[in-house]
Write a protein that holds these residues in place. Structure first.
Motif, mmCIF file in Angstrom:
data_model
loop_
_atom_site.group_PDB
_atom_site.id
_atom_site.type_symbol
_atom_site.label_atom_id
_atom_site.label_comp_id
_atom_site.label_asym_id
_atom_site.label_seq_id
_atom_site.Cartn_x
_atom_site.Cartn_y
_atom_site.Cartn_z
ATOM 1 N N CYS A 101 0.857 -1.197 0.000
ATOM 2 C CA CYS A 101 0.000 0.000 0.000
ATOM 3 C C CYS A 101 0.892 1.245 0.000
ATOM 4 C CB CYS A 101 -0.869 -0.010 1.251
ATOM 5 S SG CYS A 101 -1.737 1.535 1.547
ATOM 6 N N ILE A 102 0.572 2.201 -0.868
ATOM 7 C CA ILE A 102 1.377 3.432 -0.923
ATOM 8 C C ILE A 102 0.649 4.605 -0.254
ATOM 9 C CG2 ILE A 102 2.745 2.794 -2.959
ATOM 10 C CD1 ILE A 102 0.693 4.524 -4.595
ATOM 11 N N ARG A 103 -0.425 4.285 0.456
ATOM 12 C CA ARG A 103 -1.171 5.297 1.229
ATOM 13 C C ARG A 103 -1.632 6.464 0.349
ATOM 14 N NH1 ARG A 103 -1.794 4.474 7.062
ATOM 15 N NH2 ARG A 103 -1.184 2.312 7.069
ATOM 16 N N CYS A 104 -2.118 6.160 -0.832
ATOM 17 C CA CYS A 104 -2.542 7.232 -1.738
ATOM 18 C C CYS A 104 -3.939 7.737 -1.402
ATOM 19 C CB CYS A 104 -2.512 6.727 -3.185
ATOM 20 S SG CYS A 104 -3.713 5.421 -3.487
ATOM 21 N N GLY A 105 -4.733 6.934 -0.688
ATOM 22 C CA GLY A 105 -6.064 7.361 -0.270
ATOM 23 C C GLY A 105 -7.154 7.189 -1.322
ATOM 24 N N ARG A 106 -6.800 6.620 -2.479
ATOM 25 C CA ARG A 106 -7.827 6.489 -3.527
ATOM 26 C C ARG A 106 -8.972 5.582 -3.093
ATOM 27 N NH1 ARG A 106 -4.550 5.596 -9.124
ATOM 28 N NH2 ARG A 106 -2.940 7.107 -8.638
ATOM 29 N N CYS A 107 -8.645 4.533 -2.322
ATOM 30 C CA CYS A 107 -9.703 3.608 -1.877
ATOM 31 C C CYS A 107 -10.693 4.336 -0.963
ATOM 32 C CB CYS A 107 -9.099 2.390 -1.178
ATOM 33 S SG CYS A 107 -8.003 2.793 0.192
ATOM 34 N N TYR A 121 -7.982 0.804 3.299
ATOM 35 C CA TYR A 121 -6.580 0.390 3.509
ATOM 36 C C TYR A 121 -6.340 0.011 4.959
ATOM 37 C CZ TYR A 121 -5.588 4.991 5.490
ATOM 38 O OH TYR A 121 -5.596 6.099 6.282
ATOM 39 N N CYS A 127 -7.416 0.749 -6.599
ATOM 40 C CA CYS A 127 -6.135 0.652 -5.883
ATOM 41 C C CYS A 127 -4.966 0.455 -6.852
ATOM 42 C CB CYS A 127 -6.183 -0.508 -4.889
ATOM 43 S SG CYS A 127 -4.616 -0.734 -4.053
ATOM 44 N N PRO A 128 -4.002 1.397 -6.900
ATOM 45 C CA PRO A 128 -2.874 1.228 -7.831
ATOM 46 C C PRO A 128 -1.960 0.077 -7.424
ATOM 47 C CG PRO A 128 -2.526 3.158 -6.427
ATOM 48 C CD PRO A 128 -3.891 2.651 -6.121
ATOM 49 N N ALA A 129 -2.017 -0.313 -6.149
ATOM 50 C CA ALA A 129 -1.168 -1.417 -5.675
ATOM 51 C C ALA A 129 -1.884 -2.761 -5.810
ATOM 52 C CB ALA A 129 -0.766 -1.168 -4.222
ATOM 53 N N ARG A 142 -4.233 -4.035 -4.214
ATOM 54 C CA ARG A 142 -4.480 -4.724 -2.946
ATOM 55 C C ARG A 142 -5.818 -5.473 -3.032
ATOM 56 N NH1 ARG A 142 -0.533 -5.424 0.001
ATOM 57 N NH2 ARG A 142 -1.775 -5.458 1.904
ATOM 58 N N LEU A 177 -8.469 -5.700 -1.471
ATOM 59 C CA LEU A 177 -9.201 -5.047 -0.387
ATOM 60 C C LEU A 177 -10.575 -5.670 -0.166
ATOM 61 C CD1 LEU A 177 -8.211 -1.417 -1.400
ATOM 62 C CD2 LEU A 177 -7.268 -2.733 0.477
#
Ligand code: SF4
Ligand code: SF4
Length: 438
Positions: free
Chosen positions: A367-373, A384, A416-418, A420, A422
């Motif tokens: 997770c890159i903590r981008c906040g998109r989710c 996340y 999610c760009p990663a 994940r 989720l």
């Protein structure tokens, strides 16, 4: 009309693959499989044994539990086995296996009838006896939904014609070709709730369904039914979003539609209610959208429940390329299929075969903590963080952060760009908490 919900996503719709494909009837091959549990609630018990002859529409499994729905044979033939068989979710479920004799001899109970004058209890009983469940995929027994607690006044019966999942067009086709029956089904439900109005919500990307349903509602709806366009945004068809869009009422966290005076049914469910009450026909067939870039010729097929999914893919020209992912249902909320040798069940709205390029998924990264989710979550959760709690088995923290309110829409995983996983972890967290409570 209410307002828009926050969050959500707009994935490529891909409806053009099948939206002009009228349903083609597919007759099944020699063997059909009827799992005794095709609904939420108590599984049924088989009513037949190996060697018995069965007819089209004959009840072959039932339960005495209230939250359950009987299962009927969709063909005539001989019971070959009563044994564990794999279902689309991958689980092994006790199933009645029927050898199809190709005669399609109907059970005498399937005959035209006039439901006018039936009491509310008789209508509910007929719906139960026909095995009607939520046909949008939720599979909750419909007679239970139509029996809200006596202290809940129902103001709106809402039909969900949003069909907001990409690729799926079976509800669109149903509304365009058999909308009169859908409206008649809704009228039968309105007979149970004399104070209520009927609202039909359809995403505005289905102009032909909107027009057809609007015309049927005006000519048949007796002034009680209105049809509304909805913004095309996923998950517009989720119960809470639909209720908010059509009535402005918000279902409280952990609450049910009846708490805000609403009952929500899928359009196919209303059709099944019409079929049960006017024709005595139980749920024995449905339209299934077969699509995806790995399918030879995408189509809508009218298939008998119990038909192996392999036969649907073959009827659509097989695979045009190697599928990366096979799904029963839509790409956002559907179930990953591990085998094609599983039957179509009542909730099977689609069969998708997606190649590497078309699939929404990939290898999972940190997770890159981008906040998109967080931005995409339509119920305001922190996916996340919930994901981290599930991975750490901190289920109490998962519950305290509202994880149980997740509607499993898949928006967080989609953005999610990663990549994940989720949504899967939300499902795991919810199931673990529910089983602990039990
Ligand atoms: S956390 Fe649940 S409700 Fe929120 S976006 Fe993810 S799947 Fe949907
Ligand atoms: S979208 Fe994915 S990468 Fe971004 S915060 Fe959420 S889980 Fe982390």
């Amino acid at each position: 009309m209410g307002s828009f919900f926050k969050g959500g996503v707009h994935p490529p719709e891909r409806k053009e693959l099948t939206e002009d494909k009228s349903p083609e009837r597919l007759e099944p091959g020699p063997e059909l499989v009827f799992p005794v549990s095709q609904h939420l609630g108590a599984p049924c018990k088989p009513l037949v044994k190996k060697g018995d002859r069965v007819l089209v529409g004959q009840r072959i499994a039932d339960s005495e539990a209230f939250v359950s729905a009987p299962i009927h044979s969709s063909v005539s033939g001989t019971v070959k086995d009563v044994a564990l068989r794999q279902v689309p979710s991958g689980e092994l479920v006790l199933s009645v296996v029927v050898e199809n004799d190709g005669l399609y001899e109907p059970d005498p109970s399937m005959r035209p009838r006039d439901p006018r004058g039936l009491s509310p209890d008789e209508i509910r009983r007929a719906i139960r006896e026909a095995g009607v469940v939520g046909m949008g995929g939720a599979c909750f027994p419909t007679h239970v939904k139509l029996t809200p607690p006596p202290d809940k006044r129902i103001d709106f019966v809402i039909l969900n014609g949003a069909e907001c999942e990409p690729y799926l067009t079976c509800d669109d086709l149903l509304m365009r070709t058999e909308g009169d029956k859908v409206i008649e089904g809704l009228k039968l439900v309105l007979a149970l709730f004399p104070q209520a109005s009927g609202l039909v919500g359809i995403e505005e990307n289905k102009p032909r369904a909107l027009r057809a349903m609007g015309e049927w509602a005006s000519s048949l709806g007796e002034g009680r039914i209105s049809v509304f366009p909805l913004r095309t945004r996923y998950p517009q068809g989720a119960e809470k979003m639909l209720i908010y869009a059509l009535t402005g009422r918000e279902v409280p966290a952990g609450g049910l539609p009846a708490d805000v005076g609403c009952v929500v049914l899928n359009v196919r469910t209303a059709y099944q209610i019409w079929d049960a009450l006017f024709n005595g026909r139980p749920v024995i067939e449905r339209i299934v959208t077969v699509a995806g870039d790995a399918v030879g010729e995408p189509k809508n097929l009218l298939v008998r429940i119990g038909t192996p999914i392999r036969e649907l893919v073959e009827a659509c020209g097989g695979f045009a390329r190697e599928p990366r992912k096979l799904i029963a249902g839509g790409p956002m909320m559907g179930i990953a299929l591990s085998s094609l040798d599983v039957p179509v069940v009542k909730g099977t709205s689609g069969v998708l075969a997606l190649s590497e390029g078309a699939a929404f998924w990939g290898e999972q990264e940190e997770c890159i903590r981008c906040g998109r989710c967080v931005e995409a979550c339509p119920v305001g959760l922190l996916p996340y963080e919930l994901n981290a709690y599930v991975l750490a088995r901190r289920y109490d923290d998962f519950g305290a952060l509202g994880g149980v309110n997740c509607i499993e829409c898949g928006c967080c995983s989609y953005v999610c760009p990663a990549k994940r996983h989720l949504t899967q972890s939300m499902r795991d967290g919810k199931r673990t908490l529910a089983s602990r409570r039990r």
